[in-house]
Design a protein around this motif. Structure first.
Motif, mmCIF file in Angstrom:
data_model
loop_
_atom_site.group_PDB
_atom_site.id
_atom_site.type_symbol
_atom_site.label_atom_id
_atom_site.label_comp_id
_atom_site.label_asym_id
_atom_site.label_seq_id
_atom_site.Cartn_x
_atom_site.Cartn_y
_atom_site.Cartn_z
ATOM 1 N N ILE A 149 49.299 45.938 25.046
ATOM 2 C CA ILE A 149 48.481 45.442 24.748
ATOM 3 C C ILE A 149 49.410 43.996 24.658
ATOM 4 O O ILE A 149 48.834 42.903 25.431
ATOM 5 N N CYS A 150 50.538 43.750 24.324
ATOM 6 C CA CYS A 150 51.211 42.592 23.866
ATOM 7 C C CYS A 150 50.743 41.647 25.791
ATOM 8 O O CYS A 150 50.678 40.719 26.138
ATOM 9 N N VAL A 151 51.104 43.318 26.507
ATOM 10 C CA VAL A 151 52.218 42.851 28.421
ATOM 11 C C VAL A 151 50.072 42.045 28.462
ATOM 12 O O VAL A 151 50.186 41.350 29.593
ATOM 13 N N GLY A 152 49.242 42.959 27.957
ATOM 14 C CA GLY A 152 47.923 42.056 28.590
ATOM 15 C C GLY A 152 47.611 40.840 28.191
ATOM 16 O O GLY A 152 47.475 39.677 28.946
ATOM 17 N N LEU A 153 47.820 40.700 26.681
ATOM 18 C CA LEU A 153 47.840 39.365 26.035
ATOM 19 C C LEU A 153 48.658 38.539 26.536
ATOM 20 O O LEU A 153 48.035 37.491 27.243
ATOM 21 N N THR A 154 50.006 38.675 27.003
ATOM 22 C CA THR A 154 50.590 37.158 27.414
ATOM 23 C C THR A 154 50.596 36.918 29.282
ATOM 24 O O THR A 154 50.344 35.750 29.424
#
Ligand code: ATP
Ligand code: MG
Lengths: 255, 264
Positions: B238-243
């Motif tokens: 999720i962090c990869v996606g959001l960033t």
């Protein structure tokens, strides 16, 4: 062919075209064409579609190499880096990323005009062509007719030895064309340029030119030459004007 | 300018639908895990991920760094690679588009390397650079440079031939034409490359980190697997996606600004 410059009226010969031939493979488009243009002359060239008018101008401006023959300006082989040749193309040639002013300045910039002379000349030309008010707009903010005026202004700005125009007003409506033709004649008179103006509109040719060369179909030769010895401003309904227009039309019908 | 953008009313239903779909997505996901349809060892529920997210903001254990450090490392790597690919890819593509010597020299090599997926370079990169930042930057640079070269090349190639002829009749040299006609005319395409290149860089980053790293968002995912912790894996994803989305929006803004600057 020194007798071609009948219209020269004692003016000095500026351009000599000698035995110009151009073929594309087997297709001979220009077939051994020779003529002279006098200094400060306004010459029109008319001919049927596809007879090689654009090819002809491309050869004159050295965009295309000639197959045979040569073109001399002031007795020297034509060379775009040495001579001032300007070309107004059939299509608009404004750079969309430059303002009107910067577009007009482009030719002078490339010719390395000194800064002060460039600014001075730029102001003069913009005033003369009536582009001062729109000088800081971008081409997409002005009308299509303006774009062609920008190209014309850019061409005159470099004080060309030879100004080549390839049906510059072909796409415009009649009223605008009359207006721009008048403007063109005025610029030519004011700036004493030598102009070769290609068109397939006979009326336009008779209206602007001092002399008209009529080209044949391919392989193209100069079919006839007509002098237009009429005072300016010319009237489209003057009987003499009509007579010359008919004469040219007759010559063209002969194909 | 005088143009006013046309305002279109979005019907209420169309405004509700996206929200509803997201809500439904998370609800179903939560339910699947809560009711044991998928065992907890295979997937974490949204609430578990949220809890871990809160924890990882402050606690470095068990993977060695807090979330912001992971994110910062990834962003640094991605941007270094991205800027390097712009700095080399754009001039290279522009030159290839205009100078036949540049095209003749660079094109064959470029076409040869292009079909190799950047992650295939990882083993060699580890030999050369170890698992530190330089190696990952190298791989990211490889993936980001491709759209830069292609777009710049095509941009120059699409320059109006009449404009080039116009310049020639005024006696402009090849270099002057390149500088004053080809480059400005290619700029919209070149700026367009930024968004694409950035997306490539970010995608490759995760791959690079997944295989060779000790910090970064991709590494968080790897660690989640090693520690058999589905919440950590999903958090990393999720962090990869959001960033990625955030960087994408940023670059798109910059691109719009640049495009507006050259006004077409
Ligand atoms: N690069 C080229 N290769 C092959 N043939 C060409 C090339 N350029 C022009 N031609 C041919 O030369 C002839 C003359 O073309 P050109 O464009 O000079 O005509 P034109 O008189 O300007 O026509 P128009 O009135 O439509 O502008 C045409 O038959 C065309 O097919
Ligand atoms: Mg033509």
């Amino acid at each position: 062919m020194d007798d071609t410059s009948k219209a020269s009226g004692g003016r000095k010969t500026k351009i000599q075209v000698k035995n110009l031939t151009r073929s594309f493979g087997d297709l001979t488009v220009l077939n051994d064409i020779s003529f002279n243009v006098a200094e400060g002359e306004f010459l029109s060239i008319v001919g049927p579609t596809g007879c090689g008018k654009t090819t002809f101008l491309n050869c004159l401006s050295k965009l295309l190499p000639t197959t045979k023959g040569n073109i001399l300006i002031d007795g020297e082989e034509a060379n775009p880096t040495k001579h001032n040749i300007s070309f107004v193309f059939q299509e608009p040639t404004c750079m969309p990323w430059r303002t009107v002013r910067e577009n007009v300045a482009y030719g002078m910039e490339t010719k390395k005009f000194p800064k002060e002379k460039l600014e001075e000349r730029l102001k003069y030309i913009l005033d003369l062509v009536g582009l001062s008010d729109t000088a800081n707009l971008y081409p997409n903010q002005v009308s299509a007719s303006m774009e062609q005026r920008i190209a014309v202004a850019r061409a005159f700005a470099v004080d060309p030895d030879l100004l080549l125009m390839d049906e510059p007003y072909g796409q415009l409506d009649v009223k605008l064309r009359y207006y721009l033709e008048d403007e063109l004649v005025r610029l030519w008179k004011t700036l004493n340029s030598t102009v070769v103006f290609v068109t397939h509109n006979i009326e336009e040719a008779v209206y602007v030119a001092e002399r008209i060369l009529i080209l044949s179909n391919k392989p193209t030769k100069i079919k006839a030459e007509v002098l237009v010895d009429l005072p300016r401003p010319r009237s489209l309904i003057d009987p003499k004007f009509v007579e010359i227009r008919k004469q040219v039309t007759e010559l063209i019908r002969w194909w | 300018m005088a143009y006013e953008s046309v305002k279109v009313e979005t019907p209420l239903l169309l405004r509700i639908l996206p929200v509803a779909s997201v809500v439904l997505f998370f609800a179903v996901w939560q339910a699947i895990v809560d009711f044991g349809v998928v065992p907890n060892t295979m997937l974490a529920s949204p609430t578990q991920v949220a809890v871990l997210f809160w924890e990882k903001l402050f606690v470095a254990d068990p993977d060695g760094a807090v979330l912001s450090v992971h994110a910062w490392v990834s962003i640094q790597e991605a941007f270094t690679g991205f800027f390097l690919s712009l700095a080399i890819g754009i001039p290279l593509g522009l030159m290839m588009g205009w100078f036949s010597v540049a095209e003749g020299l660079a094109r064959p090599i470029f076409e040869l390397i292009r079909p190799i997926p950047p992650v295939a370079w990882i083993p060699l990169t580890i030999f050369w650079f170890g698992i530190g930042i330089p190696g990952k930057v190298f791989i990211i640079w490889l993936s980001g440079i491709v759209p830069c070269v292609i777009n710049s090349y095509v941009g120059v190639r699409m320059t109006s031939p009449t404009l080039i002829q116009m310049a020639r009749t005024y006696g402009a040299t090849d270099w002057e034409i390149f500088k004053k006609i080809c480059i400005p005319s290619a700029l919209p395409m070149v700026f367009g490359a930024m968004t694409i290149s950035q997306a490539y860089c970010w995608t490759t980053l995760v791959g690079a980190e997944y295989l060779a790293a000790d910090q970064g968002l991709g590494y968080l995912i790897t660690m989640g697997r090693r520690l058999a912790s589905p919440p950590m894996v999903v958090l990393g994803m999720i962090c990869v996606g959001l960033t990625g989305v955030a960087i994408g929006i940023l670059i798109e803004r910059v691109e719009k600004k640049l495009l507006a600057g050259i006004r077409r």
